[in-house]
Design a protein around this motif. Structure first.
Motif, PDB file in Angstrom:
ATOM      1  N   SER A   1     -11.393  -4.810  -7.895  1.00 58.57           N
ATOM      2  CA  SER A   1     -10.652  -5.600  -6.915  1.00 58.57           C
ATOM      3  C   SER A   1     -10.551  -4.833  -5.589  1.00 58.57           C
ATOM      4  N   ILE A   2     -11.060  -5.441  -4.538  1.00 56.36           N
ATOM      5  CA  ILE A   2     -11.029  -4.811  -3.220  1.00 56.36           C
ATOM      6  C   ILE A   2      -9.606  -4.870  -2.673  1.00 56.36           C
ATOM      7  N   GLN A   3      -9.091  -3.734  -2.265  1.00 61.57           N
ATOM      8  CA  GLN A   3      -7.741  -3.663  -1.707  1.00 61.57           C
ATOM      9  C   GLN A   3      -7.825  -3.908  -0.195  1.00 61.57           C
ATOM     10  N   HIS A   4      -7.899  -5.180   0.166  1.00 63.74           N
ATOM     11  CA  HIS A   4      -8.170  -5.543   1.555  1.00 63.74           C
ATOM     12  C   HIS A   4      -7.108  -5.015   2.519  1.00 63.74           C
ATOM     13  N   HIS A   5      -5.874  -4.943   2.070  1.00 72.53           N
ATOM     14  CA  HIS A   5      -4.796  -4.507   2.955  1.00 72.53           C
ATOM     15  C   HIS A   5      -4.944  -3.051   3.387  1.00 72.53           C
ATOM     16  N   ALA A   6      -5.704  -2.275   2.632  1.00 69.55           N
ATOM     17  CA  ALA A   6      -5.799  -0.836   2.894  1.00 69.55           C
ATOM     18  C   ALA A   6      -7.115  -0.435   3.564  1.00 69.55           C
ATOM     19  N   ILE A   7      -8.012  -1.385   3.797  1.00 71.34           N
ATOM     20  CA  ILE A   7      -9.298  -1.062   4.411  1.00 71.34           C
ATOM     21  C   ILE A   7      -9.101  -0.527   5.827  1.00 71.34           C
TER      22      ILE A   7
END
Length: 432
Positions: free
Chosen positions: A209-215
């Motif tokens: 699961s890509i942690q989009h908030h932390a990119i």
């Protein structure tokens, strides 16, 4: 509808700001991309179009002898004579040499962002219809396309429309590049540091699961390395004297990409036992390159060197990305770092990043028995003998593996029935 797609027909396309990597057939995933295409498109002026055969146009072939009268590409070029003509690859190179200054070129992907969909479509057309000789009327080749995290849902739908309606693809899977790079290194958890041509993207992934908030995205990449190195070469009076001319940026790029010339040191100001100057031969000229060859990647550690005010350094961005994830998951990220991207393969870069990250771990408030003491880097597994030393190809490998697993199952990708029933929006249910 029954699907009998064959592994030898699966197409993998990895998009990049500088080059597009592509291959067909995943029966053996231990293989290099068969196509490396410059992400550059030329638009031929109408006055010049009229002077050339269709082989020089978008619908032509690299080799005129291979052109056929019933080619769908050629038919398109003839029918739409007033539409813009795009050329790329070898055709573009030859046209630029023949008509210097009389052709406009552009890059449809800039700093990792899609800037011109029509031009990007022309590149995909070149790959599918010319490089792989796929016939649109009887296309049996499903495609997996990898894209950066920054591309939007609307752009995903545009991609689906092009592949199903223009190329008549039987199947499509749009995959996240960072996730594919992680898969290529054999992990489901990790931190992907992708140093590309136009930007550097740092993506944390937990259980696929890509942690989009932390990119975190840094607007620094190989393009900036080239420009910075070029400026250093111009300031080296001995180099200028020996070279005998004012060098263009192409020589900086060529030297940067040479395996034995440029290198990243732990301290760019400390040459240790390295010779101050190295003799080099380039296009028939012999000259020496000084300690500037050790400073090529410095902008990513000090963005102010390229006037990037307010931009985080690579190590700061990595620390901020990991700190933005759940505390009990951070060790997984520190212990599974994937360094990838076309600008990531310079000798010594991984060691420099590892050293510069050490202070962030040493002074952690949570230091204890289970605290990670150093960042650990993943690489492509050894059994991929042709790829194991090419972490820049991790994304391509991961996409090939995903295609091999997904395309045999009609539910694992977007097929024509899905697209016909739901339209382009179906891409949000069976991709990423």
């Amino acid at each position: 509808m029954h699907f009998s797609l064959k592994e030898e027909s699966y197409v993998v396309i990895e998009n990049g700001s500088w080059k597009i990597k592509a291959g067909i057939g995943v029966a053996d995933t231990n293989q290099l991309p068969s196509v490396l295409l410059q992400t550059e498109v030329g638009k031929i002026p109408e006055t010049e179009v009229e002077k050339h055969d269709s082989e020089m146009l978008q619908g032509g072939t690299e080799n005129p002898e291979q052109s056929t009268s019933n080619s769908p590409e050629k038919a398109t070029s003839t029918k739409n004579s007033k539409e813009p003509r795009y050329i790329c690859g070898l055709q573009l190179k030859e046209f630029k040499e023949q008509y210097k200054g009389n052709i406009v070129t552009s890059f449809p992907i800039k700093r990792g962002n899609m800037e011109n969909l029509d031009e990007l479509e022309a590149l995909w057309r070149h790959i599918l219809l010319k490089e792989f000789n796929i016939k649109r009327s009887r296309n049996e080749c499903p495609v997996i396309v990898t894209v950066p995290s920054t591309w939007t849902k609307v752009q995903y739908e545009q991609i689906a429309r092009i592949f199903f309606e223009t190329f008549n693809s039987p199947g499509l899977y749009i995959a996240n590049q960072a996730l594919m790079a992680l898969y290529g290194c054999g992990s489901l958890n990790g931190l992907v540091v992708d140093i590309g041509y136009g930007k550097t993207e740092i993506t944390p992934i937990l259980e696929c699961s890509i942690q989009h908030h932390a990119i975190q995205t840094i607007p620094i990449g190989g393009q900036d390395f080239d420009e910075y190195f070029h400026s250093l070469l111009l300031s080296d009076s001995q180099f200028i004297e020996e070279y005998g001319d004012t060098p263009d940026i192409d020589i900086a790029r060529a030297l940067k990409e040479s395996a034995d010339i440029c290198e990243v040191l732990l301290d760019a100001n400390n040459l240790e036992d390295k010779p101050a100057r190295m003799e080099v031969e380039y296009q028939g000229r012999k000259f020496t390159v000084g300690p500037e060859r050790f400073r090529v990647t410095e902008p990513i550690f000090d963005p102010m060197l390229v006037n990037k005010e307010g931009v985080l350094s690579l190590t700061e961005a990595i620390y901020l990305t990991i700190s933005s994830c759940e505390p009990d998951k951070r060790n997984l990220l520190w212990e599974n770092v994937v360094l990838t991207g076309g600008s990531s393969i310079m000798k010594g870069l991984k060691e420099r990043i590892k050293t510069d990250l050490a202070p962030y771990l040493t002074f952690s408030d949570n230091s204890g028995e289970y605290q990670v003491k150093e960042a650990k880097f993943l690489k492509i597994p050894e059994y991929f003998t042709n790829l194991k030393d090419r972490n820049d190809l991790a994304g391509f490998l991961g996409a090939s593996i995903t295609a091999k697993l997904s395309f045999p199952d009609p539910k694992g990708f977007i097929n024509k029935v899905d697209y016909n029933d739901h339209g382009p929006s179906v891409v949000h249910t069976k991709s990423y």
